[in-house]
Write an enzyme that holds these catalytic residues in place. Structure first.
Site, PDB file in Angstrom:
ATOM      1  N   ASN A  13      71.644 -50.481 -62.465  1.00 45.78           N
ATOM      2  CA  ASN A  13      72.707 -50.190 -63.428  1.00 45.78           C
ATOM      3  C   ASN A  13      72.057 -49.742 -64.730  1.00 45.78           C
ATOM      4  O   ASN A  13      71.506 -50.567 -65.462  1.00 45.78           O
ATOM      5  CB  ASN A  13      73.564 -51.445 -63.643  1.00 45.78           C
ATOM      6  CG  ASN A  13      74.611 -51.259 -64.729  1.00 45.78           C
ATOM      7  OD1 ASN A  13      74.851 -50.137 -65.193  1.00 45.78           O
ATOM      8  ND2 ASN A  13      75.236 -52.343 -65.148  1.00 45.78           N
ATOM      9  N   LYS A  15      73.428 -48.687 -67.356  1.00 48.50           N
ATOM     10  CA  LYS A  15      74.261 -48.939 -68.550  1.00 48.50           C
ATOM     11  C   LYS A  15      74.275 -47.656 -69.401  1.00 48.50           C
ATOM     12  O   LYS A  15      74.232 -46.565 -68.826  1.00 48.50           O
ATOM     13  CB  LYS A  15      73.763 -50.176 -69.307  1.00 48.50           C
ATOM     14  CG  LYS A  15      73.642 -51.382 -68.361  1.00 48.50           C
ATOM     15  CD  LYS A  15      73.423 -52.691 -69.045  1.00 48.50           C
ATOM     16  CE  LYS A  15      73.329 -53.797 -67.987  1.00 48.50           C
ATOM     17  NZ  LYS A  15      73.214 -55.136 -68.553  1.00 48.50           N
ATOM     18  N   HIS A 105      82.101 -55.244 -64.657  1.00 47.67           N
ATOM     19  CA  HIS A 105      80.851 -55.741 -65.242  1.00 47.67           C
ATOM     20  C   HIS A 105      81.184 -56.604 -66.460  1.00 47.67           C
ATOM     21  O   HIS A 105      82.144 -56.323 -67.183  1.00 47.67           O
ATOM     22  CB  HIS A 105      79.958 -54.564 -65.647  1.00 47.67           C
ATOM     23  CG  HIS A 105      78.578 -55.001 -65.997  1.00 47.67           C
ATOM     24  ND1 HIS A 105      78.263 -55.533 -67.228  1.00 47.67           N
ATOM     25  CD2 HIS A 105      77.436 -55.035 -65.262  1.00 47.67           C
ATOM     26  CE1 HIS A 105      76.987 -55.865 -67.238  1.00 47.67           C
ATOM     27  NE2 HIS A 105      76.453 -55.574 -66.064  1.00 47.67           N
ATOM     28  N   GLU A 107      80.001 -56.728 -69.288  1.00 53.13           N
ATOM     29  CA  GLU A 107      80.061 -55.999 -70.570  1.00 53.13           C
ATOM     30  C   GLU A 107      81.415 -55.319 -70.746  1.00 53.13           C
ATOM     31  O   GLU A 107      81.907 -55.181 -71.866  1.00 53.13           O
ATOM     32  CB  GLU A 107      78.887 -55.009 -70.650  1.00 53.13           C
ATOM     33  CG  GLU A 107      77.578 -55.755 -70.880  1.00 53.13           C
ATOM     34  CD  GLU A 107      76.349 -55.122 -70.267  1.00 53.13           C
ATOM     35  OE1 GLU A 107      76.386 -53.935 -69.897  1.00 53.13           O
ATOM     36  OE2 GLU A 107      75.324 -55.837 -70.146  1.00 53.13           O
ATOM     37  N   GLU A 175      76.653 -62.043 -61.395  1.00 57.65           N
ATOM     38  CA  GLU A 175      75.828 -61.853 -62.585  1.00 57.65           C
ATOM     39  C   GLU A 175      76.210 -62.885 -63.643  1.00 57.65           C
ATOM     40  O   GLU A 175      77.181 -62.677 -64.382  1.00 57.65           O
ATOM     41  CB  GLU A 175      76.036 -60.450 -63.164  1.00 57.65           C
ATOM     42  CG  GLU A 175      75.652 -59.336 -62.233  1.00 57.65           C
ATOM     43  CD  GLU A 175      75.266 -58.080 -63.001  1.00 57.65           C
ATOM     44  OE1 GLU A 175      74.142 -57.605 -62.797  1.00 57.65           O
ATOM     45  OE2 GLU A 175      76.058 -57.602 -63.815  1.00 57.65           O
ATOM     46  N   GLY A 181      70.167 -59.628 -69.486  1.00 52.63           N
ATOM     47  CA  GLY A 181      69.404 -59.137 -70.624  1.00 52.63           C
ATOM     48  C   GLY A 181      68.724 -60.228 -71.436  1.00 52.63           C
ATOM     49  O   GLY A 181      68.212 -59.956 -72.528  1.00 52.63           O
ATOM     50  N   SER A 221      68.418 -60.373 -65.396  1.00 53.43           N
ATOM     51  CA  SER A 221      66.977 -60.503 -65.646  1.00 53.43           C
ATOM     52  C   SER A 221      66.152 -60.457 -64.358  1.00 53.43           C
ATOM     53  O   SER A 221      65.147 -61.174 -64.238  1.00 53.43           O
ATOM     54  CB  SER A 221      66.682 -61.768 -66.457  1.00 53.43           C
ATOM     55  OG  SER A 221      67.315 -61.688 -67.730  1.00 53.43           O
ATOM     56  N   GLY A 242      69.472 -54.376 -64.310  1.00 45.65           N
ATOM     57  CA  GLY A 242      69.760 -53.651 -65.546  1.00 45.65           C
ATOM     58  C   GLY A 242      68.483 -53.087 -66.148  1.00 45.65           C
ATOM     59  O   GLY A 242      67.964 -52.060 -65.703  1.00 45.65           O
ATOM     60  N   GLY A 243      67.949 -53.781 -67.153  1.00 49.31           N
ATOM     61  CA  GLY A 243      66.788 -53.293 -67.904  1.00 49.31           C
ATOM     62  C   GLY A 243      65.639 -52.796 -67.031  1.00 49.31           C
ATOM     63  O   GLY A 243      65.088 -51.718 -67.280  1.00 49.31           O
TER      64      GLY A 243
END
Ligand code: 13P
Length: 264
Positions: A13, A15, A105, A107, A175, A181, A221, A242-243
């Site tokens: 993802n 983002k 999600h 967010e 999640e 994050g 993470s 993600g990251g």
């Protein structure tokens, strides 16, 4: 419950990162890197979830070069067409051959006020257009303290499934909001506990066969260093990353988790 073989799924993802030019370069490099390492896409499925403005470029690259990577969008509208400024229809995503769409999600729940009911309506929209929804659920740190580990994600999934069409594929992503994050991933035992509870909800609503066939992912993470631990759990079928999905070597290493299972 009998477990059908489920192909592990590693999903990136992005983002709100990478424009369409950066997306082309990244997807090309990812495909080359995985090809170089003889990655078997039938063994571990890989998908990227770029921003909307990248999707056409990513589709053209993947289809033009016959890459085995899949792609999806990060959201869609619950409506099919009309006066909904700024929204993206599932019909448009289907026209781009988008296999998947992330829905709900945290967010979007947090910053855009998405409710469980809206998430269910979006799941219905995805299925109307033949797109597999990746339904995200997860608790905040306060939820965890107040309600324990699985109550909130279980309730979120129960409502989301009201939108699912009978017999159609879904993917579920657990999640925990506190793990996203933060560098503070859940333990693999925590992930297993909730993923097992989520599979039980699928069994209750859609039957044992659907529950055994549905991929339930962990996200929050995830890195190359912890992925193998999650995938050893019986009810964790992959990861929503993600990251680390924006770092080429790191993401390629996550995809190739089977090669470092023994290294933990
Ligand atoms: P991180 O991997 O950056 O924690 O993000 C997880 C996530 O939200 C994926 O959807």
């Amino acid at each position: 419950m009998a477990t059908a073989p489920r192909t592990p799924f590693i999903a990136g993802n992005w983002k709100m990162n990478l424009d369409h030019l950066q997306a082309i370069a990244f997807v090309q490099k990812l495909a080359w890197t995985l090809k170089d390492k003889n990655h078997d896409f039938g063994d571990v499925e890989v998908a990227v979830f770029p921003p909307f403005t990248d999707l056409r470029s990513v589709q053209t690259l993947i289809e033009g070069d016959k890459l085995e990577l899949k792609f999806g969008a990060q959201d869609l509208s619950q409506h099919d067409a009309g006066a909904y400024t700024g929204e993206i229809s599932g019909a448009f995503l289907a026209a781009l051959d988008s296999a998947y769409v992330i829905i709900g999600h945290s967010e979007r729940r947090q910053y855009h006020g998405e409710t469980d009911e809206l998430v269910a309506a979006k799941v219905a929209a995805a299925h109307r257009h033949g797109i597999v929804p990746v339904i995200c659920v997860g608790e905040t740190a306060e939820d965890l303290e107040q309600h324990g580990p699985s109550a909130v994600p279980v309730a979120q999934l129960r409502t989301a499934l009201e939108g699912a069409a009978a017999g159609r594929e879904i993917v579920v992503a657990y999640e925990p909001v506190w793990a996203i994050g933060s560098g503070q991933a859940a333990t693999s035992a925590q992930a297993q506990q909730v993923c097992e509870a989520l599979r039980a909800v699928i069994a209750e609503v859609q039957g044992d066969e659907a529950a055994a066939a549905t991929r339930v992912l962990y996200g929050g993470s995830v890195k190359a260093g912890n992925i193998a631990g999650f995938l050893k759990e019986p009810d964790v079928d992959g990861a929503l990353v993600g990251g680390a999905s924006l770092q080429l070597e790191e993401f390629a290493s996550i995809v190739r988790f089977k090669s470092h299972v023994g290294t933990l």
